[in-house]
Design a protein around this motif. Structure first.
Motif: not given
Length: 539
Positions: A177-180, A213-220, A286-299
């Motif tokens: 699982d390479s995609t968060g 999350d199409d692979e392992s599914g969302f965790f937290r 996600d459930a595998s531990g793969t992380v996505s981080v979204f920065r620079g938000l302002s909303q």
């Protein structure tokens, strides 16, 4: 076997978070009813039947066996959980914990039941489904926690270190699982206040978002708000199991971890810097531990204030009594702002029971006050209370008042002018006073000249024979009439025998006051001009 109801079971499952049964339950002896010690619950065996498994096809399983003893001979039921989780090369736990639940008495949604034994020593076995995805092609898994509770109150909680002696672990081959996780539709929940007053207590900003999350599914996940002076606060959220086998993420039920909605509560502490706080960063795992981080938000900003620079006084609502019996009533909410710079940019007024408004660039009157219009819906709105006032000046400073914004209390309530006068009939007449029996069935028309402060909107009428027995009638709602003619249909049914019939009627206004006219035995008022009589004649 029929499952038995267990009121004690919810305490254990309610502590389940993200697949882990949390708590500070202590293993060891419990107290019997006579005060003597008795042996508590013990985990006496734990093993896995395979040291390796190929999970890349999505159907790989590892059978886990365990034995639980209960020394209380009066105990008849037990439930619990084993937690299975990835262990990284550095020894840290990785990704989402997987809960394997068990129950001595079979009951859904518990996964495992004893394969043999008794409450004194029950042997369990379960083919644990190994997740298809992991962050690496191979991953080490282990049973890292065991918990149980019986129906007599004894508990067991064994952590990772004490379980290590059993060697209950295995290595699995996975798809990588390479995609968060990804997200969309991030925004404030419905009803989130635009202003938050935090001088005396912390406040909460609430958000919601959709996560896929199409692979392992969302965790937290974690949502970060950024405020003035570099200050930040954050709120965490995760997918957790419910007691019925479903999942939950904040306020939303989750039926598929690959596509979930979540709500997030972010606490802004008391006294945190006043100003605009906006979403600045989002971290999803996600459930595998793969992380996505979204920065620079302002909303999705909220305005936090202690009413320090900008403030207001002399709040009022007028009129204090309104007349909305026959249409929309209009109110004015006024106040005097102070400490503002570059004028007043906007005023938001929230009301309970009536319509609030946002007024941009309100005019400042000669006496220093500003006014915001409010509307009261017709008839049924008995009270209109101001629950929030938020003010923003031209420099961006804000002030907030009222319970909806967690600000200082407001005593601004307007009420409906009371209905004190029942409807009055000034005159009444029938379009016919004599009808041949052969013409029945038909209606006569009753015309009333009425006066009503709030408006007549309901009626009922009854036709009586000479002995005072009802032989027909009609009732219903009508368009409101305050003054003037009101026409009602009087049904004359087929089969009425020749004779004299009278009509009695009731008029009810929008305030539920009513007047009765023309009923037998002197009930109600006499009809102006005399009784309403219809004679049915022979042909």
């Amino acid at each position: 076997m029929k499952a038995r109801k267990r009121p004690w079971r919810f305490a254990l499952l309610a502590a389940t978070v993200g697949g882990i049964l949390l708590g500070t339950l202590a293993a060891g002896p419990a107290q019997a009813e006579n005060g003597q010690q008795r042996t508590g619950i013990q985990l006496t065996a734990l093993s896995v039947e395979s040291s390796t498994v190929d999970a890349s096809s999505g159907d790989g399983t590892v059978t886990i066996d365990w034995t639980v003893q209960d020394g209380d001979t009066a105990a008849t039921d037990m439930l619990g959980s084993l937690t299975v989780q990835q262990v990284g090369t550095d020894g840290r736990l990785v990704g989402a914990p997987q809960a394997l639940t068990f129950s001595f008495q079979p009951e859904w949604p518990y996964q495992a039941n004893p394969v043999d034994g008794s409450m004194a020593s029950a042997h369990y076995s379960y083919a644990f489904p190994v997740p298809k995805y992991a962050r690496q092609p191979t991953a080490r898994w282990a049973v890292v926690r065991a918990e149980a509770k019986d129906d007599r109150g004894a508990t067991l909680a064994v952590g990772r270190q004490r379980l290590a002696r059993y060697g209950a672990e295995f290595t699995a081959t996975h798809l990588v699982d390479s995609t968060g996780p990804a997200y969309d539709q991030l925004g404030q929940v419905l009803g989130q206040p635009e202003y938050l007053y935090n001088a005396d207590a912390s406040v909460i900003a609430r958000y919601r978002l959709n996560i896929t999350d199409d692979e392992s599914g969302f965790f937290r996940g974690r949502l970060v708000l950024a405020g003035p002076q570099g200050a930040t606060v954050s709120g965490t959220f995760r997918l957790v199991p419910n007691t019925d086998g479903s999942q939950q993420c904040g306020d939303y039920p989750g039926y598929d971890s690959h596509d979930v909605w979540c709500t997030v509560d972010v606490t802004i502490p008391a006294g945190a810097p006043a100003g605009t706080w906006s979403v600045s960063r989002l971290r999803l795992t996600d459930a595998s531990g793969t992380v996505s981080v979204f920065r620079g938000l302002s909303q999705d900003p909220v305005h936090v204030t202690q009413n320090g620079t900008l403030r207001a006084t002399d709040f009022a609502i007028s009129p204090r009594q309104y007349n909305n019996w026959n249409g929309t009533a209009r109110l004015a909410v006024t106040m005097k702002p102070a400490g503002f710079r570059d004028g007043i940019a906007s005023v938001t007024v929230l009301l309970d029971g009536c319509g609030g408004s946002v007024t941009k660039n309100p005019e400042i009157a000669d006496d220093g006050s500003i006014s915001v219009a409010a509307t009261v819906p017709p008839v049924y709105t008995r009270k209109c209370a101001v629950t929030g006032i938020g003010i923003t000046d031209g420099a961006g400073d804000t002030a907030a008042y009222g319970t909806d914004f967690h600000g200082p209390a407001l005593d601004l309530v307007a009420t409906q002018i009371p209905d004190t006068a029942a409807p009055v009939v000034n005159s009444a007449s029938l379009d016919v006073t004599s009808v041949p029996a052969s013409t029945l069935r038909r209606n006569a028309v009753l015309t009333l000249d009425v006066t009503s402060f709030v408006g007549v909107n309901r009626f009922s009428l009854t036709v009586y024979d000479a002995s005072g027995q009802p032989v027909g009638g009609m009732s219903g709602g009508i368009s409101s009439v305050t003054n003037g003619p009101l026409e009602l249909q009087v049904p004359l049914y087929e089969g009425l025998t020749p004779g004299v019939y009278t009509v009695g009627f009731t008029l009810t206004d929008a305030g539920d006051l009513h007047s009765q006219y023309g009923y037998p035995n002197g009930v109600g008022l006499p009809v102006p001009g005399g009784p309403l009589r219809i004679t049915v004649t022979d042909d």
